[in-house]
Design a protein around this motif. Structure first.
Motif, short mmCIF file in Angstrom:
data_model
loop_
_atom_site.label_atom_id
_atom_site.label_comp_id
_atom_site.label_asym_id
_atom_site.label_seq_id
_atom_site.Cartn_x
_atom_site.Cartn_y
_atom_site.Cartn_z
N ALA A 225 -4.59 -2.54 7.47
CA ALA A 225 -3.55 -1.67 6.90
C ALA A 225 -4.16 -0.73 5.86
O ALA A 225 -3.76 0.44 5.76
CB ALA A 225 -2.45 -2.52 6.27
N LEU A 226 -5.14 -1.22 5.11
CA LEU A 226 -5.80 -0.39 4.09
C LEU A 226 -6.56 0.76 4.75
O LEU A 226 -6.44 1.92 4.35
CB LEU A 226 -6.75 -1.26 3.25
CG LEU A 226 -7.67 -0.51 2.29
CD1 LEU A 226 -6.86 0.23 1.22
CD2 LEU A 226 -8.67 -1.46 1.63
N VAL A 227 -7.35 0.43 5.77
CA VAL A 227 -8.13 1.45 6.47
C VAL A 227 -7.19 2.51 7.06
O VAL A 227 -7.41 3.72 6.90
CB VAL A 227 -9.00 0.82 7.58
CG1 VAL A 227 -9.62 1.88 8.47
CG2 VAL A 227 -10.09 -0.07 6.96
N ILE B 151 0.85 -1.20 0.00
CA ILE B 151 0.00 0.00 0.00
C ILE B 151 0.88 1.25 0.00
O ILE B 151 0.63 2.21 -0.74
CB ILE B 151 -0.96 -0.03 1.21
CG1 ILE B 151 -1.99 -1.17 1.01
CG2 ILE B 151 -1.68 1.31 1.38
CD1 ILE B 151 -2.81 -1.51 2.23
N ASP B 152 1.96 1.23 0.78
CA ASP B 152 2.85 2.39 0.80
C ASP B 152 3.61 2.55 -0.52
O ASP B 152 3.92 3.67 -0.92
CB ASP B 152 3.81 2.31 2.00
CG ASP B 152 3.10 2.70 3.30
OD1 ASP B 152 2.11 3.47 3.22
OD2 ASP B 152 3.50 2.22 4.37
N ALA B 153 3.88 1.44 -1.18
CA ALA B 153 4.55 1.53 -2.49
C ALA B 153 3.59 2.16 -3.51
O ALA B 153 4.02 2.87 -4.42
CB ALA B 153 4.98 0.14 -2.95
N LEU B 154 2.31 1.93 -3.35
CA LEU B 154 1.30 2.56 -4.23
C LEU B 154 1.26 4.06 -3.94
O LEU B 154 1.20 4.88 -4.86
CB LEU B 154 -0.05 1.88 -3.94
CG LEU B 154 -1.16 1.86 -4.96
CD1 LEU B 154 -0.67 1.45 -6.35
CD2 LEU B 154 -2.25 0.89 -4.48
N GLY B 155 1.28 4.41 -2.68
CA GLY B 155 1.50 5.80 -2.28
C GLY B 155 0.27 6.68 -2.21
O GLY B 155 -0.83 6.26 -2.59
N PRO B 156 0.45 7.91 -1.76
CA PRO B 156 -0.69 8.82 -1.50
C PRO B 156 -1.47 9.21 -2.75
O PRO B 156 -2.61 9.69 -2.63
CB PRO B 156 -0.03 10.05 -0.87
CG PRO B 156 1.43 9.93 -1.11
CD PRO B 156 1.74 8.49 -1.33
#
Ligand code: 8YV
Length: 306
Positions: free
Chosen positions: A233-235, A211-216
């Motif tokens: 983690a998604l929430v 998710i962090d690799a996908l980013g803001p």
């Protein structure tokens, strides 16, 4: 009347339930009690677990016809050990699930559902303007799990101007960029579309690191199984602004959706309807019936998975 050979496990769509009752006088597992000796074929719906306990209840069981392309509800390893063959419903639902995946990609980027709520709330009429959204053209759409449905999604999104990338266990003979891990794919993607099978092998494949690799500025779409994404983690990522949005057709604990998601306009929440069209559900039911008939006639399944 002779002993039934087919048993229904869990709720099934009426078309399939009626056909099984009419053609095979198939009882429901909930009603058979100890009268299980002739029951060699079980028909199960996607959400119904068939594990060792259910197999113990059906000592004569030789085949399980599952309604759904995914069969993580069936303990296939245990079935194989007991020489029980299992079938699923591939291909017939590819187009419907691919269509819905594209609908979610478009919705999370263009915010169709959220903009609809904006109009209904009267905010447009009150003079407010809806914020600008993002578009597919030029976006990198990463397909996590390039099976039949993943390929169909990629082929649909290319004419929209998306650049397609993917990760699967091994590279395939396709023109799209392969990434060696889910994190590498997420890093390269604006939208990550999850289309892997469910089950233990893919549990939380999409974790906080992905998710962090996908980013803001990234969006996550899950049309596979809730178990593939670490929902907590998604929430958290959405709440902390570390992900731009998500389109979800599947959840960890269906039909329960995390309360934290219900009030958010940056998520699109669907009640597991990827294959839920009249045409596709009838085709799935027909394929289940074909599997049952083939097993009873020849001891074989049309679309076996083990
Ligand atoms: C169904 C699905 O919703 O095919 C699958 O794997 O998830 C869906 O098509 C489900 O199996 C129906 O119970």
């Amino acid at each position: 009347m002779s002993q039934p050979t087919v048993v229904r496990v869990g709720p099934l769509m009426p078309f399939l339930e009626d056909a099984l009752e009419r053609m095979y006088a198939a009882p429901s597992l909930a009603d058979v009690g100890s009268q299980t000796e002739g029951l060699t074929v079980a028909v199960a719906g996607g959400g119904t677990v068939i594990g060792a306990a259910e197999m113990d209840q059906l000592p004569a069981l030789r085949a399980i016809a599952n309604f759904g392309v995914g069969y993580d509800n069936v303990d296939v390893e245990e079935a194989t050990r007991r020489e029980i063959i299992v079938s699923n419903t591939p291909d017939v639902l590819t187009d419907a699930v691919a269509d819905l995946s594209v609908a979610l990609v478009l919705d999370v980027l263009r915010q169709v559902s959220a903009a609809d709520r904006f109009v209904r709330r009267g905010e447009w009429a009150a003079g407010e303007r809806y914020p600008l959204t993002r578009e597919v053209r030029g976006s990198v759409v990463g397909i996590l799990g390039l099976g039949r449905i993943g390929e169909a999604v990629a082929l649909r999104l290319e004419p929209f101007g998306a650049k397609v990338a993917y990760h699967s266990r091994s590279p395939k003979d396709v023109p799209w960029a392969y990434h060696a891990s889910p994190v590498a794919l997420a890093e390269a993607s604006d939208v990550l579309v999850v289309l892997t099978p469910g089950g233990a092998d893919t549990k939380h494949l999409v974790d906080a690191a992905v998710i962090d690799a996908l980013g803001p500025d990234g969006y996550l779409v899950n049309v596979a199984r809730g178990s593939v994404v670490d929902e907590g983690a998604l929430v958290q990522a959405l709440e902390e602004g570390r992900l731009a949005g998500a389109g979800l057709d599947v959840f960890d604990d269906e039909p329960n959706v995390p309360a934290a998601l219900l009030g958010r306009d940056d998520v699109v929440l669907l009640p597991h309807v990827g294959s839920a069209t009249v045409q596709t559900r009838e085709a799935m039911a027909t394929l289940v019936l074909d599997n049952v008939a083939a097993f009873l006639a020849k001891g074989e399944l049309v679309t076996p998975v083990n």
